[in-house]
Structures are given as structure tokens and as C-alpha cells.
Scaffold this active site. Structure first.
Site: not given
Ligand SMILES: C[S@@+](CC[C@H](N)C(=O)[O-])C[C@H]1O[C@@H](n2cnc3c(N)ncnc32)[C@H](O)[C@@H]1O
Length: 456
Positions: A271-273, A275-277, A292, A334, A387
Site C-alpha cells: 500500500c505504497a502511495a 510513497g515515503g516508505k 496501490d 502500511d 498510523c
Molecule cells: C497509509 S496509506 C499508505 C502510505 C504509504 N505507505 C506512504 O508511506 O506514503 C494507505 C494506502 O493504501 C491504499 N490502499 C487501500 N486499499 C488498498 C488495497 N486493497 N490495495 C492496495 N492499496 C490499497 C490507499 O490508496 C493508500 O494510498
């Protein structure tokens, strides 16, 4: 009894009588002569934030906000954020002076005016006279013009009186945090929720934190994060174009470090966007695949990869539906969550989160954790993080996962090695970072993170 009414909490109440608080450094410069339109938009932003998640951001892109000059829009946002952070205290002050509750539109005018005078140090005459002008403009609020004037002038004359930081937390959230972390931690969390946080930067390995700290007038934190009091448009900051750093809260930087990626390892960020991680994992030398479900959110990730010169394979897909047979040395999940740990940066999360969302998101996390487990090679690692301050999205999730998946075990975290406060380590070896930790350094976001290993 409300949490703020205990004797311990009472000892920590803040006297708000007399002199106003130090000025907020919220992104906007605070000007006395900014017109009524900015205050109208501040009210719209506040109400949008109270109504739903992401409401404030959505309202900022609506015509009313876009019609303002950038400085006015920034001021409106600063006022709405200040009102959100101190909403309970502002309402305490108002309710003491109101014999019965006025219509919401009238309360909004007064909330906006008090956020200016009590938090942003706008001179009272400017905040009060624009509030009265605004009351006059709308037939719904016009009959309350004198009330608005009397209440606001009364606060200016007598001072706001005592207020409690805990009153800024919705009751159901305060009750949960008190049950989970205890009364003293609750007071610390409430105090953290009143403050506007600094900006944290994560650095590429090999970049000297002291050099970046000097460039942005900041300081290096344990773990290598650089913290600066600067806010606003980071693209205009010195060294931005070098691509050596990106904005990331100190707590948010801990989970990717916990994964301990070595050069050449294959890594899946599920769940990358935005994208900091992913940037951290790629900077550590991992061959990263970033998934994502949100293509628009992945755009930010792609832009940051370009700016920093890092590489990752980016796929827009729900992680559980990804049609690819690969398994990985290291997997980061994440997971989407209520994000209640980010209340310092996003005070609206506390207002917009509904109790039912906790269970709903815990179901999503459960599904994603099972999908993550299938992607881990024998002998590989999985870091799960959120978080959120809600245990259902952290500890409870991992306890249940380990029961379902006997091939996995916890590998205890070393908080110092990953740049987390030592007191964040739980007896199980997980990290439970609370925003009240590192209070002397200005706090950090709330996070839960667990490192698991699959049997070889
Ligand atoms: C907490 S944020 C991730 C933050 C990211 N890891 C960072 O460090 O910037 C959670 C992300 O999960 C994505 N998401 C939600 N459900 C998902 C799924 N089933 N598969 C992949 N991504 C998903 C959302 O679009 C959101 O961008």
C-alpha cells in the site's frame, strides 16, 4: 465523568486567561486586514472538515476557496486548522457565555473569530468586527449580530477562562485512548493534539543530516530524520532540487527501517502511495515493487522517485487482486486505517472518524495481512504498520494474524536503531509510538509497527 475532569488532568489544565497564546506558525502569515471572504471560507473549511474525512482538502479545491488570493486562502486554512485543533476549548468558552445554543451558522462565526484571537493572535478588533459584518450579511445570522458582538467582546474583555486540552478530543476517542493507554497518556495525547507540528525530512543514506539541517534551519533527530520549523511549499526550500530528502514524519520513517532491507533484496510495498516508505526501501538498495489501488495517489510517488533518482516498479492495483506469482525477501504492509495517530498534522481525523470505521478498516487490514503473508518467501520478513492509535488496527490484528499463521513469529524491534522513542517498544517486541512521546522534541505521529519473520 469526562477525562479532563479528573484531579490529575485538572493539575495540567492550561490557564488561557489573560495574554493570548504564542502565535501559530501555521503556513499562512496572519494579517489583520484580510477581508471577510477569507473568514467565510475558513468557516466553510471548518464545517467541511467536521462533516467528513478529507472534507477540508475537498473544500479547498471548491470555487469559493479557489477564488481567494493565495495569501487569503492560506489564512482561511490556518484559521480552520486552528479551530479544529482547539474546537473543544473554543466551545467551552462559548458555552459558558451562551444561555442556549445558537444556530450552527452563528456558532461557526464565533468559532472562527475565537480561533483567530486565541490561537493566531489576530487582534480582537479585526476578528470581532469581521464576525459581526459576516453575521449581518446573512439573513439567517443577522438576528444574532448583537449576540456575536457581545460574546466575542466579552471574551476579549474578561479573557477566555480555564479550558482543558482533553476537551478537544471527541468523547468516544478519549474513552478509547484512556482505556488503551491510561489517564496520564491521554492527557499527553490531548496536549500533543493542540500543537502544530514541525516538518520532518527523511534523507537518502549517505546524505549528511547536519548539512541538510543547516540548509533548512533544522536539527537532526535520533535515527537521521531532520526536523525543521519551516512549513509550506517545500519545493522552494534550499536543497530540494538535489533530491536528497523527502517529507516524512519521524514516526512514519520507523516501519521501513524496521524491515531492515539490504542491497539487492526483493521488496514488496503493498500500500505504497504517496510513497515515503517506498523511497526509503529503494534508497536502502531494495528492488522495490510498489502497489496501490489509487492511481492518482501513485502519481506523487512517481514524481518523488523521479526527483530523488530512485527506482521502483509501480503498479496501480488492489494488492489482494495483484495477478503476479512473485514472492519477496521483504514485504511492507502500511495498511489503510483510521489514521487517528496523525491528528497533529490532520486534526480533522479526530472529528471525521466514525466509531464504526474502526471495525470496517480492521476487516480490510485482516484481508490485506493474509494477502501479504502469501508474498513472503520462506525465511523472509513482513512488517505490518498503521498510523492509527486504535488497538484493533495494531496489536489485535497481529495477535490474530499470528494465531492464523503459525509459520510467522515476531522478531523484536530495536526502537533506537529505527529512530523510534525507546518507550515505544511493547513487551511483545512491537512498536507502539504515541504522539505524546518525544514531547521535548516536539512529538511525532502515532504508529503501530510489528516485524514478523516466516520460517525458512
Ligand atoms: C497509509 S496509506 C499508505 C502510505 C504509504 N505507505 C506512504 O508511506 O506514503 C494507505 C494506502 O493504501 C491504499 N490502499 C487501500 N486499499 C488498498 C488495497 N486493497 N490495495 C492496495 N492499496 C490499497 C490507499 O490508496 C493508500 O494510498
Amino acid at each position: 465523568m469526562k477525562p479532563g475532569h479528573s484531579s490529575e488532568a485538572r493539575g495540567r489544565r492550561m490557564a488561557t486567561k489573560g495574554r493570548p497564546r504564542p502565535a501559530s506558525t501555521e503556513t499562512a502569515p496572519v494579517q489583520d486586514d484580510i477581508g471577510v471572504e477569507a473568514r467565510v471560507v475558513a468557516g466553510l473549511l471548518l464545517n467541511a472538515a467536521l462533516e467528513k474525512r478529507n472534507g477540508l482538502d475537498e473544500a479547498l479545491s471548491q470555487p469559493a476557496a479557489r477564488a481567494l488570493a493565495p495569501v487569503d486562502r492560506a489564512f482561511a486554512r490556518a484559521v480552520a486548522m486552528a479551530a479544529l485543533r482547539r474546537l473543544g476549548e473554543i466551545d467551552q468558552i462559548l458555552d459558558r457565555r451562551l444561555q442556549k445554543s445558537p444556530p450552527e451558522a452563528v456558532r461557526t462565526l464565533m468559532r472562527i473569530a475565537l480561533a483567530q484571537t486565541l490561537v493566531l493572535e489576530t487582534p480582537a478588533f479585526a476578528a470581532v468586527s469581521t464576525a459581526v459584518k459576516l453575521a449581518e450579511r446573512d439573513p439567517k445570522t443577522r438576528p444574532y449580530k448583537n449576540l456575536v458582538n457581545a460574546v466575542l467582546r466579552g471574551v476579549g474583555r474578561d479573557g477566555p477562562g480555564l479550558t482543558t486540552a482533553e476537551s478537544n478530543l471527541p468523547d468516544w476517542i478519549a474513552a478509547r485512548w484512556k482505556a488503551a493507554y491510561g489517564e496520564a497518556a491521554l492527557v499527553g495525547l490531548a496536549l500533543a493534539a493542540r500543537e502544530e507540528p514541525a516538518t520532518d525530512l527523511s534523507l537518502k543514506p549517505g546524505v549528511d543530516p547536519a548539512a541538510i539541517a543547516a540548509a533548512v534551519e533544522g536539527e537532526a533527530l535520533p535515527g537521521g530524520t531532520v526536523r525543521t520549523g519551516r512549513r509550506g511549499d517545500v519545493a522552494s526550500w534550499p536543497t530540494f532540487d538535489d533530491g536528497d530528502w523527502w517529507v516524512q514524519d519521524a514516526a512514519a520513517a520507523a516501519p521501513a527501517r524496521l524491515l531492515g532491507v539490504k542491497s539487492g533484496e526483493t521488496v514488496l510495498d503493498m500500500c505504497a502511495a504517496p510513497g515515503g516508505k517506498t523511497l526509503q526501501l529503494a534508497a536502502a538498495g531494495g528492488q522495490v515493487t510498489a502497489l496501490d489501488r489509487s492511481a492518482p495517489r501513485l502519481k506523487r510517488l512517481t514524481q518523488n522517485l523521479e526527483r530523488t533518482g530512485l527506482t521502483a516498479e509501480v503498479v496501480a492495483v488492489p494488492a489482494e487482486d495483484w495477478d503476479d506469482a512473485r514472492t519477496f525477501d521483504a514485504v511492507l504492509l502500511d495498511a489503510p486505517c483510521t489514521a487517528t495517530g496523525t491528528f497533529r498534522r490532520n486534526p480533522e481525523v479526530l472529528r471525521a472518524t466514525r466509531p464504526a470505521e474502526v471495525a470496517k478498516l480492521a476487516d480490510v487490514q485482516h484481508r490485506l495481512l493474509d494477502a501479504a503473508a502469501e508474498r513472503v518467501k520462506p525465511g523472509g520478513r513482513l512488517v505490518y504498520c498503521t498510523c492509527s492509535l486504535e488497538r484493533e488496527e495494531g496489536e489485535t490484528q497481529i495477535i490474530a494474524f499470528l494465531r492464523r499463521n503459525p509459520a510467522f513469529r515476531t522478531v523484536s524491534a530495536d526502537p533506537v536503531a529505527v529512530g523510534a522513542p525507546p518507550e515505544a517498544l511493547t513487551p511483545e517486541g512491537w512498536l507502539r509510538i504515541l504522539p505524546s512521546m518525544w514531547a521535548e522534541k516536539g512529538g511525532l505521529d502515532g504508529f503501530f509497527a510489528a516485524r514478523l519473520e516466516r520460517a525458512g
